[in-house]
Design a protein around this motif. Structure first.
Motif, PDB file in Angstrom:
ATOM      1  N   ARG A  16      -2.235   2.712 -11.337  1.00 26.94           N
ATOM      2  CA  ARG A  16      -3.262   2.402 -12.323  1.00 26.94           C
ATOM      3  C   ARG A  16      -3.404   0.887 -12.425  1.00 26.94           C
ATOM      4  O   ARG A  16      -2.419   0.148 -12.290  1.00 26.94           O
ATOM      5  N   VAL A  17      -4.614   0.446 -12.699  1.00 26.51           N
ATOM      6  CA  VAL A  17      -4.894  -0.987 -12.826  1.00 26.51           C
ATOM      7  C   VAL A  17      -4.087  -1.548 -13.995  1.00 26.51           C
ATOM      8  O   VAL A  17      -4.061  -0.979 -15.078  1.00 26.51           O
ATOM      9  N   GLY A  18      -3.392  -2.659 -13.728  1.00 25.72           N
ATOM     10  CA  GLY A  18      -2.616  -3.320 -14.771  1.00 25.72           C
ATOM     11  C   GLY A  18      -1.202  -2.792 -14.928  1.00 25.72           C
ATOM     12  O   GLY A  18      -0.397  -3.391 -15.624  1.00 25.72           O
ATOM     13  N   ALA A  19      -0.879  -1.673 -14.277  1.00 30.72           N
ATOM     14  CA  ALA A  19       0.470  -1.119 -14.375  1.00 30.72           C
ATOM     15  C   ALA A  19       1.423  -1.945 -13.517  1.00 30.72           C
ATOM     16  O   ALA A  19       1.026  -2.533 -12.509  1.00 30.72           O
ATOM     17  N   VAL A  20       2.677  -2.015 -13.921  1.00 25.89           N
ATOM     18  CA  VAL A  20       3.692  -2.724 -13.147  1.00 25.89           C
ATOM     19  C   VAL A  20       4.261  -1.756 -12.123  1.00 25.89           C
ATOM     20  O   VAL A  20       4.665  -0.645 -12.464  1.00 25.89           O
ATOM     21  N   SER A  21       4.300  -2.181 -10.861  1.00 24.61           N
ATOM     22  CA  SER A  21       4.759  -1.318  -9.784  1.00 24.61           C
ATOM     23  C   SER A  21       6.275  -1.136  -9.830  1.00 24.61           C
ATOM     24  O   SER A  21       7.015  -2.119  -9.812  1.00 24.61           O
ATOM     25  N   PRO A  22       6.763   0.125  -9.872  1.00 25.15           N
ATOM     26  CA  PRO A  22       8.206   0.359  -9.876  1.00 25.15           C
ATOM     27  C   PRO A  22       8.828   0.246  -8.476  1.00 25.15           C
ATOM     28  O   PRO A  22      10.038   0.172  -8.345  1.00 25.15           O
ATOM     29  N   VAL A  23       7.989   0.243  -7.429  1.00 25.47           N
ATOM     30  CA  VAL A  23       8.474   0.171  -6.048  1.00 25.47           C
ATOM     31  C   VAL A  23       7.549  -0.718  -5.223  1.00 25.47           C
ATOM     32  O   VAL A  23       6.431  -1.014  -5.630  1.00 25.47           O
ATOM     33  N   ASP A  24       8.028  -1.144  -4.052  1.00 29.63           N
ATOM     34  CA  ASP A  24       7.158  -1.837  -3.103  1.00 29.63           C
ATOM     35  C   ASP A  24       6.199  -0.818  -2.508  1.00 29.63           C
ATOM     36  O   ASP A  24       6.601   0.298  -2.185  1.00 29.63           O
ATOM     37  N   VAL A  25       4.926  -1.211  -2.368  1.00 28.67           N
ATOM     38  CA  VAL A  25       3.930  -0.304  -1.802  1.00 28.67           C
ATOM     39  C   VAL A  25       3.403  -0.915  -0.511  1.00 28.67           C
ATOM     40  O   VAL A  25       2.882  -2.027  -0.509  1.00 28.67           O
ATOM     41  N   ALA A  26       3.559  -0.180   0.592  1.00 29.51           N
ATOM     42  CA  ALA A  26       3.092  -0.637   1.896  1.00 29.51           C
ATOM     43  C   ALA A  26       1.995   0.296   2.392  1.00 29.51           C
ATOM     44  O   ALA A  26       2.052   1.503   2.186  1.00 29.51           O
ATOM     45  N   VAL A  27       0.985  -0.303   3.015  1.00 32.32           N
ATOM     46  CA  VAL A  27      -0.094   0.476   3.623  1.00 32.32           C
ATOM     47  C   VAL A  27       0.210   0.554   5.112  1.00 32.32           C
ATOM     48  O   VAL A  27       0.281  -0.478   5.781  1.00 32.32           O
ATOM     49  N   PRO A  28       0.423   1.763   5.656  1.00 31.33           N
ATOM     50  CA  PRO A  28       0.792   1.882   7.068  1.00 31.33           C
ATOM     51  C   PRO A  28      -0.370   1.593   8.003  1.00 31.33           C
ATOM     52  O   PRO A  28      -1.539   1.764   7.636  1.00 31.33           O
ATOM     53  N   ALA A  29      -0.034   1.148   9.204  1.00 32.26           N
ATOM     54  CA  ALA A  29      -1.054   0.935  10.231  1.00 32.26           C
ATOM     55  C   ALA A  29      -1.565   2.286  10.700  1.00 32.26           C
ATOM     56  O   ALA A  29      -0.836   3.275  10.674  1.00 32.26           O
ATOM     57  N   GLY A  30      -2.839   2.321  11.098  1.00 31.49           N
ATOM     58  CA  GLY A  30      -3.398   3.563  11.610  1.00 31.49           C
ATOM     59  C   GLY A  30      -4.774   3.835  11.045  1.00 31.49           C
ATOM     60  O   GLY A  30      -5.306   3.045  10.265  1.00 31.49           O
ATOM     61  N   ASN A  63       2.189  -5.036   3.288  1.00 31.44           N
ATOM     62  CA  ASN A  63       2.831  -4.839   1.986  1.00 31.44           C
ATOM     63  C   ASN A  63       1.802  -5.213   0.932  1.00 31.44           C
ATOM     64  O   ASN A  63       1.488  -6.377   0.747  1.00 31.44           O
ATOM     65  N   LEU A  64       1.276  -4.212   0.245  1.00 31.49           N
ATOM     66  CA  LEU A  64       0.167  -4.424  -0.679  1.00 31.49           C
ATOM     67  C   LEU A  64       0.627  -4.871  -2.062  1.00 31.49           C
ATOM     68  O   LEU A  64       0.092  -5.823  -2.619  1.00 31.49           O
ATOM     69  N   VAL A  65       1.624  -4.201  -2.613  1.00 26.80           N
ATOM     70  CA  VAL A  65       2.116  -4.533  -3.953  1.00 26.80           C
ATOM     71  C   VAL A  65       3.637  -4.597  -3.905  1.00 26.80           C
ATOM     72  O   VAL A  65       4.281  -3.694  -3.369  1.00 26.80           O
ATOM     73  N   LYS A  66       4.204  -5.669  -4.450  1.00 24.74           N
ATOM     74  CA  LYS A  66       5.655  -5.805  -4.493  1.00 24.74           C
ATOM     75  C   LYS A  66       6.192  -5.217  -5.801  1.00 24.74           C
ATOM     76  O   LYS A  66       5.484  -5.162  -6.802  1.00 24.74           O
ATOM     77  N   LYS A  67       7.432  -4.787  -5.784  1.00 28.36           N
ATOM     78  CA  LYS A  67       8.075  -4.215  -6.968  1.00 28.36           C
ATOM     79  C   LYS A  67       8.033  -5.236  -8.104  1.00 28.36           C
ATOM     80  O   LYS A  67       8.375  -6.404  -7.917  1.00 28.36           O
ATOM     81  N   GLY A  68       7.586  -4.798  -9.267  1.00 29.07           N
ATOM     82  CA  GLY A  68       7.532  -5.681 -10.429  1.00 29.07           C
ATOM     83  C   GLY A  68       6.203  -6.390 -10.614  1.00 29.07           C
ATOM     84  O   GLY A  68       5.960  -6.979 -11.658  1.00 29.07           O
ATOM     85  N   ASP A  69       5.322  -6.356  -9.615  1.00 32.64           N
ATOM     86  CA  ASP A  69       4.005  -6.993  -9.732  1.00 32.64           C
ATOM     87  C   ASP A  69       3.025  -6.051 -10.412  1.00 32.64           C
ATOM     88  O   ASP A  69       3.151  -4.834 -10.319  1.00 32.64           O
ATOM     89  N   LYS A  70       2.012  -6.646 -11.065  1.00 36.69           N
ATOM     90  CA  LYS A  70       0.960  -5.829 -11.660  1.00 36.69           C
ATOM     91  C   LYS A  70      -0.010  -5.382 -10.574  1.00 36.69           C
ATOM     92  O   LYS A  70      -0.304  -6.130  -9.646  1.00 36.69           O
ATOM     93  N   VAL A  71      -0.508  -4.171 -10.689  1.00 37.59           N
ATOM     94  CA  VAL A  71      -1.460  -3.613  -9.724  1.00 37.59           C
ATOM     95  C   VAL A  71      -2.860  -4.060 -10.125  1.00 37.59           C
ATOM     96  O   VAL A  71      -3.283  -3.848 -11.262  1.00 37.59           O
ATOM     97  N   GLY A  72      -3.575  -4.690  -9.185  1.00 36.10           N
ATOM     98  CA  GLY A  72      -4.941  -5.130  -9.445  1.00 36.10           C
ATOM     99  C   GLY A  72      -5.939  -4.013  -9.211  1.00 36.10           C
ATOM    100  O   GLY A  72      -5.597  -2.958  -8.662  1.00 36.10           O
ATOM    101  N   SER A  73      -7.182  -4.242  -9.611  1.00 29.69           N
ATOM    102  CA  SER A  73      -8.204  -3.198  -9.465  1.00 29.69           C
ATOM    103  C   SER A  73      -8.497  -2.894  -7.999  1.00 29.69           C
ATOM    104  O   SER A  73      -8.684  -1.736  -7.627  1.00 29.69           O
ATOM    105  N   SER A  74      -8.524  -3.909  -7.149  1.00 36.15           N
ATOM    106  CA  SER A  74      -8.790  -3.689  -5.723  1.00 36.15           C
ATOM    107  C   SER A  74      -7.659  -2.906  -5.064  1.00 36.15           C
ATOM    108  O   SER A  74      -7.911  -1.997  -4.275  1.00 36.15           O
ATOM    109  N   GLU A  75      -6.431  -3.267  -5.400  1.00 34.11           N
ATOM    110  CA  GLU A  75      -5.278  -2.567  -4.829  1.00 34.11           C
ATOM    111  C   GLU A  75      -5.265  -1.100  -5.263  1.00 34.11           C
ATOM    112  O   GLU A  75      -5.039  -0.207  -4.454  1.00 34.11           O
ATOM    113  N   ALA A  76      -5.527  -0.855  -6.545  1.00 30.80           N
ATOM    114  CA  ALA A  76      -5.531   0.517  -7.049  1.00 30.80           C
ATOM    115  C   ALA A  76      -6.626   1.338  -6.373  1.00 30.80           C
ATOM    116  O   ALA A  76      -6.407   2.494  -5.998  1.00 30.80           O
TER     117      ALA A  76
END
Length: 85
Positions: A16-30, A63-76
């Motif tokens: 969700r936009v503005g939420a703090v990420s509890p984990v690292d989020v990676a977008v896989p190639a493909g 690596n789109l969002v790091k653990k502890g960072d806020k999720v932006g609208s584009s990332e979400a």
């Protein structure tokens, strides 16, 4: 005891936009399944892509969002399009 039961039944949820990420989020190639008209969306997030067989393909894992960072609208929005939870 109740806390342990609740934590054992956690399921991944969409970011969700503005939420703090509890984990690292990676977008896989493909392949993404997105049509070529959406390349600007990936360019805004600085994700390297190419068009293969009429769809956008991510060339390198990102690596789109790091653990502890806020999720932006584009990332979400991107995570929702790619069905990454």
């Amino acid at each position: 005891k109740v806390r342990d039961l609740i934590l054992a039944n956690r399921v991944p949820a969409p970011a969700r936009v503005g939420a703090v990420s509890p984990v690292d989020v990676a977008v896989p190639a493909g392949p993404t399944g997105c049509d070529p008209g959406q390349t600007s969306f990936f360019q805004v997030l600085q994700i390297p892509t190419k068009i293969v067989k009429g769809q956008i393909e991510i060339t390198n894992m990102v690596n789109l969002v790091k653990k502890g960072d806020k999720v932006g609208s584009s990332e979400a929005a991107l995570l929702q399009k790619l069905n990454i939870r």
